[in-house]
Design a protein around this motif. Structure first.
Motif, PDB file in Angstrom:
ATOM      1  N   ALA A   1     -15.101  11.520  -3.797  1.00  0.00           N
ATOM      2  CA  ALA A   1     -15.603  12.126  -2.564  1.00  0.00           C
ATOM      3  C   ALA A   1     -16.061  11.055  -1.576  1.00  0.00           C
ATOM      4  N   LYS A   2     -16.699  10.016  -2.088  1.00  0.00           N
ATOM      5  CA  LYS A   2     -17.216   8.949  -1.230  1.00  0.00           C
ATOM      6  C   LYS A   2     -16.096   8.212  -0.510  1.00  0.00           C
ATOM      7  N   TYR A   3     -14.980   7.991  -1.208  1.00  0.00           N
ATOM      8  CA  TYR A   3     -13.903   7.179  -0.639  1.00  0.00           C
ATOM      9  C   TYR A   3     -12.692   7.985  -0.168  1.00  0.00           C
ATOM     10  N   GLY A   4     -12.713   9.288  -0.380  1.00  0.00           N
ATOM     11  CA  GLY A   4     -11.581  10.104   0.054  1.00  0.00           C
ATOM     12  C   GLY A   4     -10.357   9.956  -0.824  1.00  0.00           C
ATOM     13  N   VAL A   5     -10.555   9.720  -2.115  1.00  0.00           N
ATOM     14  CA  VAL A   5      -9.449   9.635  -3.069  1.00  0.00           C
ATOM     15  C   VAL A   5      -9.086  11.051  -3.497  1.00  0.00           C
ATOM     16  N   TRP A   6      -7.821  11.391  -3.424  1.00  0.00           N
ATOM     17  CA  TRP A   6      -7.457  12.753  -3.782  1.00  0.00           C
ATOM     18  C   TRP A   6      -7.290  12.922  -5.290  1.00  0.00           C
ATOM     19  N   VAL A   7      -7.077  14.158  -5.723  1.00  0.00           N
ATOM     20  CA  VAL A   7      -6.853  14.481  -7.130  1.00  0.00           C
ATOM     21  C   VAL A   7      -5.535  15.230  -7.260  1.00  0.00           C
ATOM     22  N   THR A   8      -4.918  15.123  -8.423  1.00  0.00           N
ATOM     23  CA  THR A   8      -3.740  15.942  -8.706  1.00  0.00           C
ATOM     24  C   THR A   8      -4.220  17.307  -9.194  1.00  0.00           C
TER      25      THR A   8
ATOM     26  N   TRP B   1      -5.014   3.680  -5.969  1.00  0.00           N
ATOM     27  CA  TRP B   1      -3.874   3.209  -5.183  1.00  0.00           C
ATOM     28  C   TRP B   1      -2.849   4.321  -4.997  1.00  0.00           C
ATOM     29  N   GLN B   2      -2.651   5.111  -6.040  1.00  0.00           N
ATOM     30  CA  GLN B   2      -1.658   6.190  -5.993  1.00  0.00           C
ATOM     31  C   GLN B   2      -2.209   7.469  -5.370  1.00  0.00           C
ATOM     32  N   LYS B   3      -3.506   7.444  -4.996  1.00  0.00           N
ATOM     33  CA  LYS B   3      -4.127   8.641  -4.436  1.00  0.00           C
ATOM     34  C   LYS B   3      -4.907   8.331  -3.160  1.00  0.00           C
TER      35      LYS B   3
ATOM     36  N   VAL C   1      -6.030  17.988  -2.853  1.00  0.00           N
ATOM     37  CA  VAL C   1      -5.168  18.069  -4.044  1.00  0.00           C
ATOM     38  C   VAL C   1      -3.745  17.734  -3.624  1.00  0.00           C
ATOM     39  N   LYS C   2      -3.210  16.656  -4.181  1.00  0.00           N
ATOM     40  CA  LYS C   2      -1.848  16.217  -3.860  1.00  0.00           C
ATOM     41  C   LYS C   2      -1.223  15.602  -5.097  1.00  0.00           C
ATOM     42  N   GLY C   3       0.069  15.422  -5.037  1.00  0.00           N
ATOM     43  CA  GLY C   3       0.758  14.752  -6.127  1.00  0.00           C
ATOM     44  C   GLY C   3       0.466  13.260  -6.118  1.00  0.00           C
ATOM     45  N   ARG C   4       0.676  12.623  -7.255  1.00  0.00           N
ATOM     46  CA  ARG C   4       0.458  11.188  -7.377  1.00  0.00           C
ATOM     47  C   ARG C   4       1.564  10.433  -6.648  1.00  0.00           C
ATOM     48  N   ALA C   5       1.186   9.514  -5.764  1.00  0.00           N
ATOM     49  CA  ALA C   5       2.168   8.699  -5.053  1.00  0.00           C
ATOM     50  C   ALA C   5       2.728   7.626  -5.986  1.00  0.00           C
ATOM     51  N   PRO C   6       3.869   7.046  -5.665  1.00  0.00           N
ATOM     52  CA  PRO C   6       4.422   5.978  -6.499  1.00  0.00           C
ATOM     53  C   PRO C   6       3.460   4.793  -6.596  1.00  0.00           C
TER      54      PRO C   6
END
Length: 230
Positions: A209-216, A148-150, A59-64
Motif C-alpha cells: 500500500a505504501k509503495y503502490g505495488v499491486w497484487v495478483t 519489479w513484476q508488480k 489487482v493485475k497479472g504479474r508482469a514479465p
C-alpha cells in the motif's frame, strides 16, 4: 544499552504499537527498534485495517521479469538514513538481542547476537563470519523481484532504493527459510510458523500500500485467507 534496558524498551514499544500498520507511519529506523519484532501480533483493529488496505490494492497479472537486476534497487544495504551504519547491520541490531559489535565501528558492525526467528520460532545464535553469517539473513517481506513484476519497473531509481532499504519491508530471519522463500509472494509461500502469518501478511499489505505495488488475484486470495483466520 544493557540487555535488560533493551527488553524493557522493546516491550514498551511493542505494547504501544499494537498494530503492525503503525510501522508505516513511524519515523526513522531508531523509532522502529525492536528486539522481539517476531512477537508482534496485530490486534483486531489492525487486521480490519489490513483487510481494508488489501481491498484498495490494484489487482493485475504479474508482469514479465525482463530487465530485473538487484542493482536497479541501488547498492545492497546502503546507509539510507545516514546514521553511519549500513541497513543490514541496522536491521540486525533492531531484530536481535544481546548483540556484540566490532570495536571501533561505533556499534555498527554486529559480531554476535541472538535471533528469535519469527518465521520458524527457532532461537538462532548469530556469529559473523564467512561460513556463519548466512545463518541469519535480512528478508525483504515483499521481494524485490516481486515488486519489479508488480509496478517497480516504472519507479524512479530513488524510489526503488528507498523500497529496498525500508525497515518496514525488512526482517532478520532464518537464512535457509529466506532462501526457501526466494521471490515468492503470499500465493506460493508463507512462514511455517502459523502464529506469525497474520503479522507477515499485514506487513506485506502495508508495504504494498505504501509503495503502490499491486497484487495478483491468487495473491489477494491467499492474503484474504490468512487474514480471515486472524
Amino acid at each position: 544499552m544493557k540487555s535488560g534496558e533493551k527488553s524493557v524498551r522493546v516491550r514498551a514499544f511493542m505494547a504501544g504499537l499494537a498494530t503492525v500498520g503503525l510501522l508505516a507511519g513511524c519515523g526513522g529506523l531508531e523509532a522502529q527498534t525492536s528486539g522481539s519484532i517476531g512477537d508482534a501480533k496485530p490486534d483486531s483493529a489492525a487486521i480490519a485495517e489490513a483487510k481494508e488496505k488489501l481491498e484498495k490494492l490494484t489487482v493485475k497479472g504479474r508482469a514479465p521479469k525482463t530487465g530485473f537486476d538487484r542493482d536497479k534497487f541501488g547498492p545492497a544495504w546502503a546507509d539510507v538514513d545516514r546514521n553511519g551504519c549500513d541497513t543490514r547491520n541496522d536491521i540486525l541490531k533492531r531484530d536481535m538481542e544481546d548483540e556484540t559489535f566490532k570495536p571501533g565501528t561505533h556499534d555498527c558492525i554486529v559480531l554476535t547476537g541472538t535471533l528469535h526467528d519469527p518465521y520458524s520460532g527457532k532461537t538462532i545464535k548469530f556469529k559473523r563470519g564467512q561460513s556463519t553469517s548466512s545463518a541469519v539473513q535480512i528478508d525483504h517481506l515483499v521481494p524485490l523481484s516481486d515488486a519489479w513484476q508488480k509496478g517497480a519497473q516504472q519507479w524512479s531509481a530513488t524510489k526503488r532504493k528507498e523500497f529496498a532499504n525500508d525497515p518496514l519491508n525488512l526482517l532478520a530471519v532464518d537464512g535457509p527459510l529466506n532462501g526457501q522463500k526466494s521471490d515468492s509472494d503470499a500465493a506460493t509461500w508463507l512462514p511455517p510458523r502459523k502464529e506469525y502469518r497474520c503479522t507477515y501478511i499485514a506487513r506485506q499489505i502495508d508495504v504494498k500500500a505504501k509503495y503502490g505495488v499491486w497484487v495478483t488475484a491468487a495473491e489477494k486470495d491467499a492474503m484474504k485467507n490468512v487474514l480471515s483466520s486472524c
